[in-house]
Enzyme design. Sequence first.
Site, PDB file in Angstrom:
ATOM      1  N   TYR A   1      76.266  60.787  83.972  1.00  0.00           N
ATOM      2  CA  TYR A   1      75.295  59.938  84.872  1.00  0.00           C
ATOM      3  C   TYR A   1      75.938  59.425  86.319  1.00  0.00           C
ATOM      4  O   TYR A   1      75.076  59.211  87.216  1.00  0.00           O
ATOM      5  CB  TYR A   1      75.014  58.886  83.936  1.00  0.00           C
TER       6      TYR A   1
ATOM      7  N   SER B   1      71.069  53.984  91.083  1.00  0.00           N
ATOM      8  CA  SER B   1      71.648  53.106  90.165  1.00  0.00           C
ATOM      9  C   SER B   1      72.673  52.340  90.809  1.00  0.00           C
ATOM     10  O   SER B   1      73.277  52.755  91.545  1.00  0.00           O
ATOM     11  CB  SER B   1      72.171  53.818  88.914  1.00  0.00           C
TER      12      SER B   1
HETATM   13  C1  BGC Z   1      71.554  52.049  83.504  1.00  0.00           C
HETATM   14  C2  BGC Z   1      71.341  51.003  82.461  1.00  0.00           C
HETATM   15  C3  BGC Z   1      72.606  49.980  82.734  1.00  0.00           C
HETATM   16  C4  BGC Z   1      72.480  49.592  84.169  1.00  0.00           C
HETATM   17  C5  BGC Z   1      73.839  48.629  84.449  1.00  0.00           C
HETATM   18  C6  BGC Z   1      71.420  51.577  84.694  1.00  0.00           C
HETATM   19  O1  BGC Z   1      71.871  52.686  85.597  1.00  0.00           O
HETATM   20  O2  BGC Z   1      70.376  53.026  83.354  1.00  0.00           O
HETATM   21  O3  BGC Z   1      71.376  51.411  81.087  1.00  0.00           O
HETATM   22  O4  BGC Z   1      72.467  48.932  82.040  1.00  0.00           O
HETATM   23  O5  BGC Z   1      72.732  50.791  85.198  1.00  0.00           O
HETATM   24  O6  BGC Z   1      75.023  49.084  83.796  1.00  0.00           O
END
Ligand code: BGC
Length: 261
Positions: free
Chosen positions: A158, A145
Amino acid sequence: MYQDLNQKVAVVTGGSKGIGTAISRRFGEEGMKVVINYNSDEKGAQKVVDLIKKHGGDAIAIHADISTEEGVSHLLETAVSEFGRLDVWVNNAGMENKHETKKLTLKDWQRVIDVNLTGTFLGSQKALNHFLDEDKPGSIINISSVHEQIPWPTFAHYSASKGGVKLLTQTMASEYARHHIRVNNIGPGAIKTPINAEKFDDPKQLEETTNMIPMKEIGEPKDVAAAAAWLASNESKYVTGITLFVDGGMTLYPAFMDGKG
Ligand code: BGC
């Protein structure tokens, strides 16, 4: 299209929706055979299998909890027994939920770490050992991410899991580069998927998010799938240990976008 992907075999974890579905479908279009893993959405996974088959490809839907050793073993065994080999493993399954850190319970912390980080470790290790045993090159692709780099208040578990995935990827890449086993991350930004459908269906939240993206738009799952196809293929054969951000520029410090500061 990447010619070398034709007839190769991939495992995609969390393939029943969102980015996992887009990657599975793209792999199907490339002529690959795909083991599509799901945890709860059997119907969703079967739908992806049917779509791939309808377009002349081959796929199978397999239930497994990828945060367990038995789960990832089952996926590898299926790839080998059904399709005879494994070439590409995509650790896509992931989850997120919002909690202020002061209220984040150990249970919520643990589940996110188990799925996002431990699941990625277990899947990568399973694929790695198969490639080593077979003495063949392979491509491991982790869906990380932008939050492996950008801190995300109220998503401490997360962000910590994705930061962990980044160094897991780099460490494994470095350890096995000499075997031509490549380990790379894709770092999606804001992508329109079921995980955040609610957020982006709300015009206010959609605007808040697009304001943080230099390209001023939300990405699509197929943008991420295109990156996965390239990282799976031989066209990226000299690439290992990277994070390929697919984020419309979100990681480019957008607060500075207009020359402020
Ligand atoms: C998340 C999304 C979020 C994006 C930007 C991703 O890793 O799953 O929910 O909108 O990051 O913040």
